[in-house]
Structures are given as structure tokens and as C-alpha cells.
Design a protein around this motif. Structure first.
Motif, mmCIF file in Angstrom:
data_model
loop_
_atom_site.group_PDB
_atom_site.id
_atom_site.type_symbol
_atom_site.label_atom_id
_atom_site.label_comp_id
_atom_site.label_asym_id
_atom_site.label_seq_id
_atom_site.Cartn_x
_atom_site.Cartn_y
_atom_site.Cartn_z
ATOM 1 N N ARG A 34 0.778 -1.147 0.102
ATOM 2 C CA ARG A 34 -0.227 0.064 -0.119
ATOM 3 C C ARG A 34 0.785 1.188 -0.029
ATOM 4 N NH1 ARG A 34 -5.292 -1.504 0.862
ATOM 5 N NH2 ARG A 34 -5.930 0.719 1.675
ATOM 6 N N ALA A 35 1.964 1.185 0.337
ATOM 7 C CA ALA A 35 2.815 2.281 0.579
ATOM 8 C C ALA A 35 3.581 2.649 -0.894
ATOM 9 C CB ALA A 35 3.737 2.443 1.484
ATOM 10 N N GLN A 36 3.456 1.689 -1.934
ATOM 11 C CA GLN A 36 4.058 1.778 -3.192
ATOM 12 C C GLN A 36 3.051 1.765 -3.990
ATOM 13 O OE1 GLN A 36 7.490 1.547 -3.292
ATOM 14 N NE2 GLN A 36 7.396 1.216 -1.048
ATOM 15 N N CYS A 37 3.249 2.954 -5.050
ATOM 16 C CA CYS A 37 2.486 3.334 -6.008
ATOM 17 C C CYS A 37 2.415 2.024 -7.073
ATOM 18 C CB CYS A 37 2.967 4.592 -6.848
ATOM 19 S SG CYS A 37 2.032 5.099 -8.363
ATOM 20 N N ALA A 38 1.301 1.752 -7.295
ATOM 21 C CA ALA A 38 0.940 0.785 -8.521
ATOM 22 C C ALA A 38 0.878 1.236 -9.831
ATOM 23 C CB ALA A 38 -0.368 -0.074 -8.193
ATOM 24 N N VAL A 39 2.202 1.313 -10.172
ATOM 25 C CA VAL A 39 2.412 2.224 -11.571
ATOM 26 C C VAL A 39 1.859 1.517 -12.726
ATOM 27 C CG1 VAL A 39 4.298 3.158 -12.901
ATOM 28 C CG2 VAL A 39 4.626 3.275 -10.514
ATOM 29 N N ASP A 40 1.755 0.124 -12.642
ATOM 30 C CA ASP A 40 1.506 -0.712 -13.909
ATOM 31 C C ASP A 40 -0.087 -0.583 -13.886
ATOM 32 O OD1 ASP A 40 1.305 -2.009 -11.640
ATOM 33 O OD2 ASP A 40 0.836 -3.768 -12.525
ATOM 34 N N GLU A 68 0.252 4.680 3.307
ATOM 35 C CA GLU A 68 -0.435 4.440 2.161
ATOM 36 C C GLU A 68 -0.149 5.322 1.009
ATOM 37 O OE1 GLU A 68 -4.482 4.256 3.192
ATOM 38 O OE2 GLU A 68 -4.367 2.362 4.241
ATOM 39 N N THR A 69 -0.215 5.061 -0.473
ATOM 40 C CA THR A 69 -0.228 5.695 -1.566
ATOM 41 C C THR A 69 -1.455 6.594 -1.680
ATOM 42 O OG1 THR A 69 1.374 4.279 -2.604
ATOM 43 C CG2 THR A 69 0.107 6.011 -3.988
ATOM 44 N N TYR A 70 -1.220 8.126 -1.372
ATOM 45 C CA TYR A 70 -2.358 9.003 -1.575
ATOM 46 C C TYR A 70 -2.322 9.730 -2.957
ATOM 47 C CZ TYR A 70 -4.735 8.591 2.850
ATOM 48 O OH TYR A 70 -5.758 8.142 3.818
#
Length: 305
Positions: A34-40, A68-70
């Protein structure tokens, strides 16, 4: 000189762009990391590229903090370089708890020579997510200004910054827009947010309105319950500039389905319907959004109210 029709078309295109960016901000949240951006999973709008993301810290009654990515940053692929900062909305149970907090707090800008009046107050849950880190991770506020300062001195410098978000993201993006107006007043910004709850008291609204070079527009479904929170009885108020739409599910209990009335995908469907109609209205009683969902749009849209 641009005609009224040209201005309305530009506004409609911008609203369409920013609801799409807001939806992509949701896509950036990975279920497993959740802390990492789901770039794909993020698809930039046409003419834009994904260049950055940032995180925020949720906390349950001040404990159990999770990162979390926000949000995500998009940039145009050609000059003049326009940037979009898109904040995601509510996703987790912790977000929901933060949404429900109503204790007012003082608004503290990142760094500013303009004093904030003592009477200005903002909702505590939104303010905590925006301003508080967890020790090892910088606060959302710190991350955002690090990105802004990086772009100010980049080979593709900021021409204008569009700031947007849906639901909780609509509240957070308003805090950031005011912060930019105070801490980096040379940057041209525009805020269009969707389904946002109320962020602060009347003094907050008045103080924000005094920053006249930083316009704001709220896009609101009249059947959506979230923009009615926190309640006015506790002193919370909205910015007056609103673009109203109306939609709900078409089944017999449609107007009571809060999730349908608040969905970012449904906001986008009605906005796209109005934009593509030619007349700037959407009066479709059977507007298909997904295979198992039909919504009814009841009133004119894209009339720049």
C-alpha cells in the motif's frame, strides 16, 4: 478574445480531465504494497505522463499508523508544462475513521509570510492525514512541497498546477491548494474537486476566498451524502462555487444507495454524458455505467455554476 462557448468548452474539458486523474489516483493504491505506487495500474490521460506519487499516514485514534499511497502527479508531454496533482479518496477502514473526525484544528501552512487568522479552523481527520508523518516517513505536506520545489527548478518548469481529488481526496486537495497559495504564491493553480466533504469553518472559506488567484470549483451530486459532512451545525462550511449534477441508481431504492451516489466512476459517466451531448446537458434516465448498474441523471450539467 475567447467566446463564452470556447470558455465553457475549456472548463468542460478540464473537468473531464480531472475526474479521470482522480480515478487514476485510486488505481495507484496497491492492495499488497500500500505504500508503493501501483505504476502498472495507472493510465495517464492523453497528453500526460505519470511522473511521481506521494504517500500519507493513516492512524486509528493516533495509533496503528500505516503508510499508504495517496496521490499521483501527471505532467503534459509538451510545453507549456502543466502538472496535475491528483489525490485519492477513501479506500480503507482507517480512512473512514479519519473521515468521521470533526474536531476543528488550526491550519498551519508549510512555510508562509502570510499569517493565518486564529479563527480559521479545519477538520482534524483531514488535517492529520495532510500534516502528520510517522517518524520514519515524511508527512504528506512535506512530500508535496518537495515535489513542487523540484518541479520549480526542473528543465520542465511549472506553467500551471491543477489540483484535484474525489471524496477524502477532495478535502486533502483543498488543504494543499490553500497551502500553495500561502507558501508558494508565485505558482498558478486551479482546484476542481469532486464529492468533497466540508473541510473547514466559515473563516477558512473566507480566508481561502481571499486568495483570488487560486480559484476553486466543487463538483457535487445533489444525492451524494458525503458533501453534507461534517454537518453545518458544527460550524463547517463549503466554498460557494459549485457545479451541480444529479444522479442515482434507477431501481426503487436508488436514491438511498449512498455508494452509487458517491462513486467516482458514476460522477465521470454523468460528466462525460453532458460533455458529449453538444448542449452541455445530461438527462439520461438509463445511463449505463457498468454491466450491472444503470443510473439516472436528472438535471443539466456543465453549465459552470
Amino acid at each position: 478574445m475567447a467566446s463564452e462557448n470556447d470558455i465553457r468548452k475549456l472548463n468542460a474539458e478540464r473537468i473531464e480531465l480531472l475526474i479521470e486523474c482522480s480515478i487514476q489516483a485510486y488505481n495507484a493504491l496497491s492492495e499488497s504494497q500500500r505504500a508503493q505506487c501501483a505504476v502498472d495500474k495507472v493510465t495517464p490521460p492523453g497528453g500526460f505522463e505519470l511522473i511521481d506519487s506521494w504517500s500519507g499516514v493513516d492512524s486509528l485514534f493516533g495509533r496503528d499508523k500505516s503508510v499508504e499511497t495517496y496521490g499521483v502527479v501527471f505532467r503534459t508531454t509538451s510545453a507549456p508544462w502543466r502538472y496535475v496533482f491528483a489525490f485519492r479518496g477513501t479506500d480503507s477502514i482507517l480512512d473512514m475513521l479519519d473521515d468521521c473526525g470533526v474536531e476543528p484544528q488550526a491550519f498551519v501552512p508549510f512555510e508562509s509570510n502570510t499569517p493565518v487568522p486564529d479563527r480559521v479552523r479545519v477538520e482534524s481527520g483531514f488535517n492529520d492525514i495532510y500534516r502528520i508523518g510517522n517518524g520514519s516517513d515524511a508527512s504528506m505536506q512535506t512530500q508535496l512541497f518537495a515535489l513542487i520545489d523540484k518541479y520549480r527548478h526542473a528543465s520542465r518548469p511549472l506553467s500551471k498546477v491543477y489540483i484535484t481529488g474525489h471524496s477524502l481526496g477532495g478535502a486533502l486537495c483543498q488543504l494543499f491548494t490553500l497551502d500553495l497559495a500561502l507558501s508558494r504564491p508565485d505558482i498558478r493553480t486551479e482546484n476542481i474537486n469532486f464529492a468533497s466533504p466540508r473541510v473547514g469553518n466559515q473563516a477558512f472559506v473566507d480566508f481561502y476566498g481571499a486568495q483570488t488567484h487560486h480559484p476553486i470549483l466543487r463538483v457535487v451530486n445533489v444525492h451524494d451524502a458525503v458533501p453534507h459532512l461534517p454537518p453545518t451545525e458544527l460550524g463547517f462550511r463549503h466554498h460557494p462555487s459549485a457545479y451541480l449534477v444529479a444522479f442515482h441508481a434507477t431501481d426503487i431504492l436508488g436514491k438511498m444507495d449512498l455508494k452509487v451516489a458517491h462513486s467516482s466512476d458514476n460522477y465521470q459517466a454523468v460528466i462525460s454524458c453532458a460533455s458529449s451531448s453538444g448542449a452541455g446537458t445530461c438527462s439520461n434516465k438509463q445511463l449505463q455505467v457498468a454491466e450491472d448498474l444503470t443510473i439516472s441523471s436528472e438535471i443539466p450539467a456543465l453549465d459552470d455554476r
